[in-house]
Design an enzyme around this catalytic site. Sequence first.
Site, PDB file in Angstrom:
ATOM      1  N   GLU A  42       8.618  -0.819  36.312  1.00 21.52           N
ATOM      2  CA  GLU A  42       7.787  -0.531  35.132  1.00 21.52           C
ATOM      3  C   GLU A  42       6.609   0.366  35.508  1.00 21.52           C
ATOM      4  O   GLU A  42       6.048   0.237  36.602  1.00 21.52           O
ATOM      5  CB  GLU A  42       7.265  -1.848  34.534  1.00 21.52           C
TER       6      GLU A  42
ATOM      7  N   ARG B 263      11.359 -11.031  34.570  1.00 22.87           N
ATOM      8  CA  ARG B 263      10.806  -9.888  35.289  1.00 22.87           C
ATOM      9  C   ARG B 263      11.963  -8.958  35.615  1.00 22.87           C
ATOM     10  O   ARG B 263      13.093  -9.394  35.860  1.00 22.87           O
ATOM     11  CB  ARG B 263      10.096 -10.319  36.580  1.00 22.87           C
TER      12      ARG B 263
ATOM     13  N   HIS C  66       8.061  -4.142  27.371  1.00 27.27           N
ATOM     14  CA  HIS C  66       7.395  -5.337  27.903  1.00 27.27           C
ATOM     15  C   HIS C  66       6.355  -5.836  26.894  1.00 27.27           C
ATOM     16  O   HIS C  66       5.173  -6.022  27.217  1.00 27.27           O
ATOM     17  CB  HIS C  66       6.729  -5.048  29.255  1.00 27.27           C
TER      18      HIS C  66
END
Length: 320
Positions: free
Chosen positions: A265, A236, A283
């Site tokens: 993000e 993450r 991602h």
Amino acid sequence: MDSKHHQCQSPHQVLVIKPPPAFVVHEQYISNKFQILKAYYSPLPTQDFLRANPQSVKVVLCSGVTPITAEVLRDLPALELVVTTSTGVNHVDMVECRNRGIRVTNVRDVFSDDVADVAVGLLIEVMRRISHDRFVRCGHLLGSMLGGKRIGIVGLGNIGSKVATRLQAMGCIVSYTSRQKKHTTPLTYYPTVLKLASNSDALVLCCALTKDTCHMINNKVMTDLGKNGVIVNVARGAVIDEVELVRHLVEGEIGGAGLDVYENEPNVPKELFGLDNVVVLPHSGACTKECFQDAARLVVGNLEAFFANKPLITPVSNDF
């Protein structure tokens, strides 16, 4: 997956605030089995929509793009189950779910192989500069060999273990740090990420995001990794102090980075785009058709189990 061209009129209602990628790909398959309440099609702001449609909603389907916060949970007083299409649950307020008796399911290790492949791919990209065609134009082709490199894995869970297997097959010297030493593996264990960084040429981040791992990769870790060190993150974004990462890369204080995740993000620090030693992905580590198909089947399996009052297939423990 086979599907009909109509939405199921099942009384079993599932709320989707924002559509997870796996749901987008297999929406018809899921919609054939359950009545999907699509908040993202409503002209109302999300909070107003939730407050207008709360009483019948027992299940919400989400992913990392949809934080299930305490505020969202308060607007859903009948909620009994959160089904996420991700492995991680850091976007779900697990404390509030535990307090309310709301169960949570994830997709467990469905994505592990694909994410491990991407982690290794990013490491190769950064070290060997395979896809950087600008180096062909300017003649700078000198990269670093992967075999023999000391690779430190942060988090030796499902993904980390698969990364280790792949890298060992490529001749890397693999070590790790994790919450606990894994007595079933012969890999060298370091009790802290600092000691791991000091003894590694590259770090591959595979750990969950928790209050303990947030900004784990900080200025000190990057300094100990050294000017030639490489960081790959498929965990993450917030596991890394992104401001410090950008500074170290811009100032040449670390050797490079391969990133599939970011702290804020979908925003990616603009400074990264002009750096030759950085590879960025959107991602997408788990984005394969096989992964999404398996995830959709697991989501449906958990939903069917819930509505049939049977044990959930992949419940996430609330004991923490």
